[in-house]
Design a protein around this motif. Structure first.
Motif, mmCIF file in Angstrom:
data_model
loop_
_atom_site.group_PDB
_atom_site.id
_atom_site.type_symbol
_atom_site.label_atom_id
_atom_site.label_comp_id
_atom_site.label_asym_id
_atom_site.label_seq_id
_atom_site.Cartn_x
_atom_site.Cartn_y
_atom_site.Cartn_z
ATOM 1 N N THR A 1 -2.514 5.637 -10.877
ATOM 2 C CA THR A 1 -3.014 6.368 -9.708
ATOM 3 C C THR A 1 -4.537 6.398 -9.614
ATOM 4 O O THR A 1 -5.077 6.744 -8.577
ATOM 5 C CB THR A 1 -2.501 7.823 -9.702
ATOM 6 O OG1 THR A 1 -3.039 8.529 -10.830
ATOM 7 C CG2 THR A 1 -0.991 7.866 -9.740
ATOM 8 N N TYR A 2 -5.237 6.046 -10.723
ATOM 9 C CA TYR A 2 -6.701 6.104 -10.642
ATOM 10 C C TYR A 2 -7.410 4.859 -11.173
ATOM 11 O O TYR A 2 -8.638 4.819 -11.223
ATOM 12 C CB TYR A 2 -7.237 7.355 -11.350
ATOM 13 C CG TYR A 2 -7.014 7.441 -12.842
ATOM 14 C CD1 TYR A 2 -7.891 6.847 -13.742
ATOM 15 C CD2 TYR A 2 -5.922 8.131 -13.358
ATOM 16 C CE1 TYR A 2 -7.688 6.929 -15.108
ATOM 17 C CE2 TYR A 2 -5.714 8.221 -14.730
ATOM 18 C CZ TYR A 2 -6.606 7.627 -15.593
ATOM 19 O OH TYR A 2 -6.400 7.710 -16.947
ATOM 20 N N GLN A 3 -6.655 3.835 -11.541
ATOM 21 C CA GLN A 3 -7.229 2.541 -11.865
ATOM 22 C C GLN A 3 -6.290 1.453 -11.347
ATOM 23 O O GLN A 3 -5.069 1.615 -11.413
ATOM 24 C CB GLN A 3 -7.444 2.373 -13.372
ATOM 25 C CG GLN A 3 -8.697 3.030 -13.900
ATOM 26 C CD GLN A 3 -9.005 2.599 -15.334
ATOM 27 O OE1 GLN A 3 -8.455 1.627 -15.837
ATOM 28 N NE2 GLN A 3 -9.887 3.334 -15.985
ATOM 29 N N PRO A 4 -6.825 0.340 -10.871
ATOM 30 C CA PRO A 4 -5.959 -0.713 -10.306
ATOM 31 C C PRO A 4 -5.328 -1.604 -11.373
ATOM 32 O O PRO A 4 -5.357 -2.830 -11.281
ATOM 33 C CB PRO A 4 -6.939 -1.495 -9.420
ATOM 34 C CG PRO A 4 -8.242 -1.368 -10.110
ATOM 35 C CD PRO A 4 -8.259 0.028 -10.692
ATOM 36 N N ILE A 5 -4.721 -0.984 -12.382
ATOM 37 C CA ILE A 5 -4.149 -1.761 -13.477
ATOM 38 C C ILE A 5 -2.822 -2.415 -13.087
ATOM 39 O O ILE A 5 -2.343 -3.299 -13.782
ATOM 40 C CB ILE A 5 -3.944 -0.899 -14.744
ATOM 41 C CG1 ILE A 5 -2.976 0.260 -14.461
ATOM 42 C CG2 ILE A 5 -5.267 -0.384 -15.284
ATOM 43 C CD1 ILE A 5 -2.584 1.041 -15.712
ATOM 44 N N GLY A 6 -2.248 -1.997 -11.971
ATOM 45 C CA GLY A 6 -0.996 -2.600 -11.523
ATOM 46 C C GLY A 6 -1.119 -4.093 -11.280
ATOM 47 O O GLY A 6 -0.149 -4.841 -11.437
ATOM 48 N N PHE A 7 -2.332 -4.546 -10.920
ATOM 49 C CA PHE A 7 -2.527 -5.967 -10.660
ATOM 50 C C PHE A 7 -2.337 -6.806 -11.921
ATOM 51 O O PHE A 7 -2.043 -8.000 -11.837
ATOM 52 C CB PHE A 7 -3.915 -6.210 -10.070
ATOM 53 C CG PHE A 7 -4.113 -5.563 -8.724
ATOM 54 C CD1 PHE A 7 -3.431 -6.020 -7.603
ATOM 55 C CD2 PHE A 7 -4.969 -4.485 -8.576
ATOM 56 C CE1 PHE A 7 -3.596 -5.419 -6.364
ATOM 57 C CE2 PHE A 7 -5.145 -3.869 -7.339
ATOM 58 C CZ PHE A 7 -4.453 -4.343 -6.225
ATOM 59 N N ASP A 8 -2.512 -6.204 -13.099
ATOM 60 C CA ASP A 8 -2.315 -6.938 -14.349
ATOM 61 C C ASP A 8 -0.851 -7.217 -14.630
ATOM 62 O O ASP A 8 -0.528 -8.013 -15.520
ATOM 63 C CB ASP A 8 -2.924 -6.148 -15.517
ATOM 64 C CG ASP A 8 -4.442 -6.146 -15.490
ATOM 65 O OD1 ASP A 8 -5.029 -7.226 -15.645
ATOM 66 O OD2 ASP A 8 -5.034 -5.071 -15.288
ATOM 67 N N LEU A 9 0.038 -6.559 -13.898
ATOM 68 C CA LEU A 9 1.473 -6.793 -14.047
ATOM 69 C C LEU A 9 1.994 -7.832 -13.061
ATOM 70 O O LEU A 9 3.143 -8.260 -13.153
ATOM 71 C CB LEU A 9 2.246 -5.486 -13.839
ATOM 72 C CG LEU A 9 2.099 -4.436 -14.935
ATOM 73 C CD1 LEU A 9 2.573 -3.074 -14.442
ATOM 74 C CD2 LEU A 9 2.870 -4.837 -16.187
ATOM 75 N N LEU A 10 1.151 -8.220 -12.102
ATOM 76 C CA LEU A 10 1.544 -9.148 -11.054
ATOM 77 C C LEU A 10 0.916 -10.518 -11.281
ATOM 78 O O LEU A 10 -0.101 -10.642 -11.975
ATOM 79 C CB LEU A 10 1.101 -8.616 -9.687
ATOM 80 C CG LEU A 10 1.764 -7.328 -9.200
ATOM 81 C CD1 LEU A 10 1.081 -6.847 -7.916
ATOM 82 C CD2 LEU A 10 3.252 -7.535 -8.955
ATOM 83 N N PRO A 11 1.483 -11.552 -10.669
ATOM 84 C CA PRO A 11 0.823 -12.867 -10.705
ATOM 85 C C PRO A 11 -0.545 -12.786 -10.023
ATOM 86 O O PRO A 11 -0.829 -11.833 -9.285
ATOM 87 C CB PRO A 11 1.785 -13.765 -9.905
ATOM 88 C CG PRO A 11 3.095 -13.051 -9.935
ATOM 89 C CD PRO A 11 2.773 -11.590 -9.967
#
Length: 228
Positions: free
Chosen positions: A143-153
């Motif tokens: 919710t406060y860092q864009p770390i979700g992109f590290d799980l995506l291609p």
């Protein structure tokens, strides 16, 4: 009294595919015991920094290199957490693009496998507790860092990003507002590439501009995604 404490590292490696959050587990067998599932990890060498130890163990036991790696917590209050020795473990959590990863068991790991979070078995030592702590950290940090992109291609459908947030946070989102919010940050870019879809209208792929995000953070930008 002579101190007889061993230092270990353990890693909670998360992956995401097909609207499911996964964790990477290894199967081990010691001293004639029945095989058991556990988090990847092992003892730290005397001349080894912790971060290098966890990277080495991951490579040796699972064949993976991670996108994102962060120290989670130190587990050692339970002096009997490992029946063989007094062991203190420094736990890490990691994020990886599971679709691009070839996992392979090696060294003292007999098997390595992705498990959905809902299907994780009883793990060795206090590893279920470590996993729970990592999931809590992941949900908060999303919710406060864009770390979700590290799980995506590197290039992804916007709907994949939406589903990732829904899956991990276990909440339904207003997709229209979510899209508006994410795009307003200016940290993802629409590519000129289309996703391969078997049916329906082809959709554009997006990519995360980490260089731009890092520059914005230095200027005071604050990433925040909240759901009611």
């Amino acid at each position: 009294m002579e101190q007889k404490i061993k230092l270990a590292v353990d890693a909670v490696v998360f992956g995401y595919q097909n609207s499911n959050l996964y964790v990477l587990l290894i199967q081990q067998k010691f001293d004639g015991q029945q095989p058991y599932w556990a988090l990847p990890g092992g003892l730290v060498q005397s001349n080894e920094p912790l971060i290098e130890a966890v990277k080495r163990e991951l490579k040796e036991e699972t064949n993976v290199s991670v996108n994102y790696l962060e120290q989670l917590y130190t587990f050692g209050d339970d002096v009997n957490r490992d029946s063989r020795n007094r062991v203190v473990s420094v736990a890490y959590f990691a994020l990886i693009d599971a679709s691009k990863t070839i996992i392979k068991a090696d060294t003292d790991a007999e098997n390595v496998q992705w498990f959905t979070i809902s299907a994780v078995p009883q793990l060795a030592f206090d590893h279920n507790l470590i996993l729970t702590a990592a999931i809590t950290r992941l949900k908060a940090k999303l919710t406060y860092q864009p770390i979700g992109f590290d799980l995506l291609p590197a290039e992804f459908l916007f709907s994949d990003l939406e589903n990732l947030y829904c899956t991990i946070l276990e909440k339904e989102i207003d997709r229209r507002n979510f899209r508006k919010k994410i795009l307003s940050f200016g940290i993802i870019e629409e590519t000129d590439k289309l996703a391969d879809k078997k049916s329906g209208r082809p959709a554009k792929l997006f990519r995360f501009n980490k260089q731009k995000y890092d520059a914005m953070v230095k200027e005071g930008f604050y990433f925040e995604i909240r759901f009611a």
